[in-house]
Design a protein around this motif. Structure first.
Motif, PDB file in Angstrom:
ATOM      1  N   ASP A   1       1.024  -1.141   0.014  1.00 57.95           N
ATOM      2  CA  ASP A   1      -0.104   0.046  -0.039  1.00 57.95           C
ATOM      3  C   ASP A   1       0.904   1.323  -0.094  1.00 57.95           C
ATOM      4  O   ASP A   1       2.023   1.223  -0.169  1.00 57.95           O
ATOM      5  N   GLU A   2       0.185   2.477   0.367  1.00 54.05           N
ATOM      6  CA  GLU A   2       0.797   3.869   0.202  1.00 54.05           C
ATOM      7  C   GLU A   2       1.988   3.901   1.232  1.00 54.05           C
ATOM      8  O   GLU A   2       2.859   4.505   0.949  1.00 54.05           O
ATOM      9  N   ASN A   3       1.991   3.095   2.131  1.00 56.36           N
ATOM     10  CA  ASN A   3       3.010   3.183   3.440  1.00 56.36           C
ATOM     11  C   ASN A   3       4.083   2.210   3.031  1.00 56.36           C
ATOM     12  O   ASN A   3       5.175   1.853   3.990  1.00 56.36           O
ATOM     13  N   GLY A   4       4.116   1.326   1.850  1.00 56.64           N
ATOM     14  CA  GLY A   4       5.139   0.351   1.839  1.00 56.64           C
ATOM     15  C   GLY A   4       4.547  -1.058   2.421  1.00 56.64           C
ATOM     16  O   GLY A   4       5.588  -1.825   2.505  1.00 56.64           O
ATOM     17  N   ILE A   5       3.346  -1.058   2.933  1.00 52.64           N
ATOM     18  CA  ILE A   5       3.233  -2.101   3.662  1.00 52.64           C
ATOM     19  C   ILE A   5       2.432  -3.577   2.956  1.00 52.64           C
ATOM     20  O   ILE A   5       1.630  -3.063   2.241  1.00 52.64           O
ATOM     21  N   VAL A   6       2.808  -4.480   3.279  1.00 51.42           N
ATOM     22  CA  VAL A   6       2.547  -5.704   2.250  1.00 51.42           C
ATOM     23  C   VAL A   6       0.866  -6.120   2.675  1.00 51.42           C
ATOM     24  O   VAL A   6       0.703  -6.001   4.043  1.00 51.42           O
TER      25      VAL A   6
ATOM     26  N   ILE B   1       2.295 -10.196   5.558  1.00 51.39           N
ATOM     27  CA  ILE B   1       1.285  -9.092   5.382  1.00 51.39           C
ATOM     28  C   ILE B   1       0.902  -8.089   6.941  1.00 51.39           C
ATOM     29  O   ILE B   1       1.210  -8.686   8.071  1.00 51.39           O
ATOM     30  N   GLY B   2       1.126  -6.760   6.631  1.00 49.68           N
ATOM     31  CA  GLY B   2       1.342  -5.864   7.848  1.00 49.68           C
ATOM     32  C   GLY B   2       2.572  -5.537   8.072  1.00 49.68           C
ATOM     33  O   GLY B   2       2.641  -4.668   9.008  1.00 49.68           O
ATOM     34  N   HIS B   3       3.542  -6.142   7.273  1.00 52.50           N
ATOM     35  CA  HIS B   3       4.940  -5.790   7.443  1.00 52.50           C
ATOM     36  C   HIS B   3       5.321  -5.013   6.098  1.00 52.50           C
ATOM     37  O   HIS B   3       4.781  -5.184   5.056  1.00 52.50           O
ATOM     38  N   ASP B   4       6.873  -4.374   6.265  1.00 57.78           N
ATOM     39  CA  ASP B   4       7.204  -3.836   5.123  1.00 57.78           C
ATOM     40  C   ASP B   4       8.230  -4.988   4.400  1.00 57.78           C
ATOM     41  O   ASP B   4       8.086  -6.313   4.724  1.00 57.78           O
ATOM     42  N   LEU B   5       8.614  -4.768   3.144  1.00 64.07           N
ATOM     43  CA  LEU B   5       9.448  -5.797   2.145  1.00 64.07           C
ATOM     44  C   LEU B   5      11.037  -6.134   2.801  1.00 64.07           C
ATOM     45  O   LEU B   5      11.346  -6.904   1.978  1.00 64.07           O
ATOM     46  N   GLU B   6      11.438  -5.456   3.759  1.00 66.68           N
ATOM     47  CA  GLU B   6      12.611  -5.620   4.124  1.00 66.68           C
ATOM     48  C   GLU B   6      13.077  -6.837   4.278  1.00 66.68           C
ATOM     49  O   GLU B   6      14.298  -7.379   3.912  1.00 66.68           O
ATOM     50  N   PRO B   7      12.564  -7.936   4.841  1.00 65.74           N
ATOM     51  CA  PRO B   7      13.019  -9.203   5.067  1.00 65.74           C
ATOM     52  C   PRO B   7      13.272 -10.157   3.579  1.00 65.74           C
ATOM     53  O   PRO B   7      14.054 -11.035   3.707  1.00 65.74           O
ATOM     54  N   ILE B   8      12.880  -9.554   2.414  1.00 71.65           N
ATOM     55  CA  ILE B   8      13.022 -10.034   1.409  1.00 71.65           C
ATOM     56  C   ILE B   8      13.819  -9.453   0.434  1.00 71.65           C
ATOM     57  O   ILE B   8      14.019  -9.578  -0.971  1.00 71.65           O
TER      58      ILE B   8
ATOM     59  N   TYR C   1      19.183  -2.584  -1.690  1.00 68.17           N
ATOM     60  CA  TYR C   1      17.839  -2.013  -2.217  1.00 68.17           C
ATOM     61  C   TYR C   1      16.926  -1.531  -1.273  1.00 68.17           C
ATOM     62  O   TYR C   1      16.109  -0.695  -1.708  1.00 68.17           O
ATOM     63  N   LYS C   2      17.245  -1.676   0.153  1.00 69.87           N
ATOM     64  CA  LYS C   2      16.203  -1.299   1.176  1.00 69.87           C
ATOM     65  C   LYS C   2      16.177   0.414   0.944  1.00 69.87           C
ATOM     66  O   LYS C   2      14.814   0.912   1.010  1.00 69.87           O
ATOM     67  N   LYS C   3      16.973   1.155   1.115  1.00 67.40           N
ATOM     68  CA  LYS C   3      16.890   2.595   0.883  1.00 67.40           C
ATOM     69  C   LYS C   3      16.200   3.161  -0.209  1.00 67.40           C
ATOM     70  O   LYS C   3      15.354   3.867  -0.241  1.00 67.40           O
ATOM     71  N   LEU C   4      16.532   2.506  -1.508  1.00 65.25           N
ATOM     72  CA  LEU C   4      15.901   2.821  -2.705  1.00 65.25           C
ATOM     73  C   LEU C   4      14.616   2.465  -2.698  1.00 65.25           C
ATOM     74  O   LEU C   4      14.072   3.296  -3.303  1.00 65.25           O
ATOM     75  N   HIS C   5      14.343   1.353  -2.359  1.00 61.22           N
ATOM     76  CA  HIS C   5      12.871   0.784  -2.238  1.00 61.22           C
ATOM     77  C   HIS C   5      12.147   1.968  -1.391  1.00 61.22           C
ATOM     78  O   HIS C   5      10.829   2.310  -1.902  1.00 61.22           O
ATOM     79  N   LYS C   6      12.447   2.235  -0.272  1.00 68.28           N
ATOM     80  CA  LYS C   6      11.812   3.099   0.657  1.00 68.28           C
ATOM     81  C   LYS C   6      11.499   4.695  -0.220  1.00 68.28           C
ATOM     82  O   LYS C   6      10.393   5.083  -0.250  1.00 68.28           O
TER      83      LYS C   6
ATOM     84  N   LYS D   1       8.007   6.023  -1.652  1.00 69.40           N
ATOM     85  CA  LYS D   1       7.255   7.461  -0.827  1.00 69.40           C
ATOM     86  C   LYS D   1       7.208   8.530  -1.946  1.00 69.40           C
ATOM     87  O   LYS D   1       6.019   8.985  -2.005  1.00 69.40           O
ATOM     88  N   SER D   2       8.120   8.475  -2.954  1.00 69.48           N
ATOM     89  CA  SER D   2       8.047   9.441  -4.088  1.00 69.48           C
ATOM     90  C   SER D   2       6.863   8.946  -5.097  1.00 69.48           C
ATOM     91  O   SER D   2       6.000   9.828  -5.534  1.00 69.48           O
ATOM     92  N   TYR D   3       6.592   7.863  -5.163  1.00 71.41           N
ATOM     93  CA  TYR D   3       5.636   7.221  -6.054  1.00 71.41           C
ATOM     94  C   TYR D   3       4.191   7.556  -5.825  1.00 71.41           C
ATOM     95  O   TYR D   3       3.349   7.899  -6.405  1.00 71.41           O
TER      96      TYR D   3
END
Length: 660
Positions: free
Chosen positions: A182-187, A206-213, A218-223, A227-229
């Motif tokens: 979703d908009e907050n990066g939450i699965v 579900i209910g967490h971000d994608l950092e575990p995978i 990629y983590k900083k770039l992903h966030k 946020k920008s998109y």
């Protein structure tokens, strides 16, 4: 069941009205007794209140149907105004010798439905009471009717929610891993294939971000990207395009995965879907497209079935919401805004489903044998007026072409989309050339008519060429990627082959090869839901006092190639018949209109136009109309709401003499 009430002054026709509980407010004893005597002869229950206290007691205790208030009763209107909410559903009849504008305005505010001048004649009093009772019965019937409509909308909404559950099951069953954030990066979605790929349970993601995978790099770039998109819509250059990235499993083992990002929204919430496929380890591996032509066929077939089901569920929601909007006065006004938003969303969904159907090649078409050159010559004039002046449109049409089997409107859409795409590829100007020629297949000795649309614009890379017909694939930020998929769908339904060639800086060339029409081919290959129209063009006059419904019906009939006239009331309809320069074949008339019903209108016209046919429509049920002897057995009838398919089938059956 709703009852239809004919408003009139015929005492004999009003015998079935209920006995009313009527309150007379007034301090004139003689006048009160006179009114009471007249009303009791009509078997009504009459109560008299000579002061404010007695009025309040009577309203609280007697369950009143009608209030007759003498304008001269001290503080009478002031009391009714204070009790406005309590008597909101009770019609008030004002009794007065004369009345100024201020008093009349106050009377209307407290619910005055009618006015009686003193002295009151028995006939006038009886007629006024009967009219008020009829109005009460009609409003009660309407409340029941709207309650039924609301229940149906509730049921259809539940059906759509069930369909959403089916879509979730579909996503769960496919082989590719699907993850949504979703908009907050939450699965918010993590299917079974994703569990297997990442060795992570759905409950862990579900209910967490994608950092575990995600690998650390990629983590900083992903966030930052998420946020920008979601805040600005940019960057969106990765949307819809396959990219090769590295992911990690629960045990921290890295592996290559091809990922395609798809954007979407549900109930005002935005989200991104990631469709992922694990790749083999290869150095310098080129990223291949997700879809080949076979996968496009599978996707179009799936969209055809899903679109059919969604359209089936969506049509009643649109129709029932339209009915509620026709008379929103029965509801609080803030409900009207909610209905408008519901209608807007439903129509947007309907437009999107239409694109799905076009891409799938399953829409209903009106095929005929046509010369492709004639279609091109007609559409070029429109294109020249709509495309920039710095773009030249040329054509080279081979003479004496054989005919093709085509839907003219769809071929025009195809040419318009291709020309518009060519225009967008030439921001500084250029040339669009449309040409035709006949050729034969060397392998099958089958004849084809080739239409070529080419430009000298920017051209396309090999990567873009691989994905050019995919839904939602676009290289423009202000586009949604449905133009060329629609062209693909139109070609598919015309059994035409489409191909494209292009190089960066050298423009693009689209070839569409149509099979030559053979006279001995059976032409009855229309889809099951295609409406078969009568061979001879017919003229239809629509008389409907609701402009929204009238315009809707006219558009449906015009799209079906009927010649259509329209009228907003019976008087205008009669004048149009008198002044008509051609024969009007069918009258489509609303049943309940003023000053005469659609049935009476037809019977009057039938005296002068004996060959005139009729189709009556109404929001009331056929049973209730026949019960009240408004609708006769030999009159074709169609209840609202109806779909365009049902309307056209009904009209076709009337013209063929096989009334459904």
């Amino acid at each position: 069941m709703a009852r239809i009430l004919i408003m009139g002054n015929d005492f004999a026709s009003n015998q079935n009205l209920k006995r009313a509980r009527i309150l007379i407010m007034g301090n004139d004893f003689a006048s009160n007794q006179n009114l009471k005597s007249i009303l009791e002869k009509e078997n009504h229950h009459v109560y008299i209140a000579e002061n404010i206290r007695e009025t309040g007691d009577s309203i609280a205790q007697n369950g009143l149907d009608i209030i007759i208030s003498d304008i001269n009763m001290p503080e009478g209107l002031d009391f009714l105004e204070q009790a406005h909410q309590q008597i909101l559903s009770i019609p008030v009849i004002i009794l007065a010798e004369s009345m100024d504008a201020k008093t009349a305005s106050q009377a209307l505010y407290v619910g005055a439905k009618d006015f009686l001048n003193k002295p009151v004649s028995p006939k006038k009093l009886t007629t006024t009471i009967h009219s008020a009772l009829k109005q009460i019965e009609l409003e009660e019937a309407n409340k029941k009717y709207y309650a039924i409509l609301e229940e149906k909308i509730k049921q259809k909404t539940q059906d759509l929610e069930d369909k959403e559950e089916i879509c979730n099951l579909l996503l769960e069953s496919i082989r590719d891993a699907v993850v949504a954030i979703d908009e907050n990066g939450i699965v918010s979605f993590f299917n079974k294939a994703a569990e297997n790929m990442f060795q992570m349970k759905k409950e862990e993601m579900i209910g967490h971000d994608l950092e575990p995978i995600l690998p650390d790099k990629y983590k900083k770039l992903h966030k930052e990207y998420v946020k920008s998109y979601f805040e600005t819509g940019y960057p969106d250059n990765a949307i819809g395009k396959p990219i090769l990235v590295t992911a990690i499993r629960k045990n921290q083992a890295p592996f290559p995965v091809e990922i395609i990002l798809l954007k979407g929204a549900c109930k005002s919430h935005k989200f991104i879907f990631a469709v992922m496929k694990e790749q083999e380890e290869k150095e310098n591996r080129e990223i291949s497209g997700l879809y080949d032509m076979r996968k496009l066929e599978i996707a179009s077939s799936l969209l055809a079935h899903v679109s059919h089901d969604l359209n089936y569920k969506l049509a009643p929601i649109i129709s029932y919401t339209e009915l509620l909007l026709m008379d929103f006065s029965a509801y609080q006004r803030n409900h009207y805004e909610y209905l408008c938003k519901t209608m807007k969303s439903a129509k947007e969904a309907k437009d999107l489903i239409k694109k799905y159907i076009t891409f799938s090649g399953t829409q209903s078409l009106q095929f005929q044998a046509v010369n492709l050159n004639h279609i091109i010559q007609g559409i070029i004039q429109i294109l020249r007026r709509s495309i920039h002046q710095n773009i030249e449109i040329q054509y080279d049409l081979s003479p004496n072409l054989d005919k093709i089997r085509a839907d003219v409107a769809q071929i025009e859409d195809m040419i318009s989309i291709l020309a518009t795409n060519a225009k967008d590829a030439m921001p500084c100007g250029g040339t669009i050339k449309i040409s035709t020629k006949k050729f034969s297949s060397t392998q099958e000795s089958e004849a084809f008519i080739r239409m070529t649309v080419e430009d000298n614009g920017q051209g396309m890379t090999d990567y873009i060429l691989k994905h050019v017909f995919e839904p939602y694939f676009t290289t423009r930020q202000d586009a949604v990627g449905w133009g060329l998929p629609c062209v693909y769908g139109i070609a598919k339904q015309h059994r035409a082959e489409i191909s494209v060639s292009s190089k960066p800086g050298h423009g693009s060339i689209f070839h569409i090869d149509f099979p030559v029409f053979k006279e001995d081919i059976i032409q009855e290959e229309t889809k099951e839901n295609t409406i078969i129209l009568t061979q001879t063009p017919k003229t239809i006059l629509v008389v409907e006092d609701d402009s929204t419904v009238r315009i809707l019906i006219c558009e449906i009939l015009q799209n079906a190639k009927y010649k259509v006239l329209s009228s907003k009331n019976p008087e205008e309809c009669i004048e149009m018949f008198k002044n008509a320069k051609e024969t009007i074949d069918l009258l489509v008339a609303d049943v309940i209109m003023a000053p005469m019903t659609g049935i009476v209108l037809y019977e009057n016209l039938k005296l002068f136009y004996p060959d005139l046919k009729v189709l009556c429509i109404s929001g009331f049920s056929e049973e209730s109309l026949r019960y009240d002897r408004i609708l006769k057995d030999n009159i074709p009838f169609l209840p609202k709401p109806f779909t365009s398919k049902v309307l056209l089938e009904k009209i076709a059956s009337i013209f063929t003499g096989k009334n459904l």
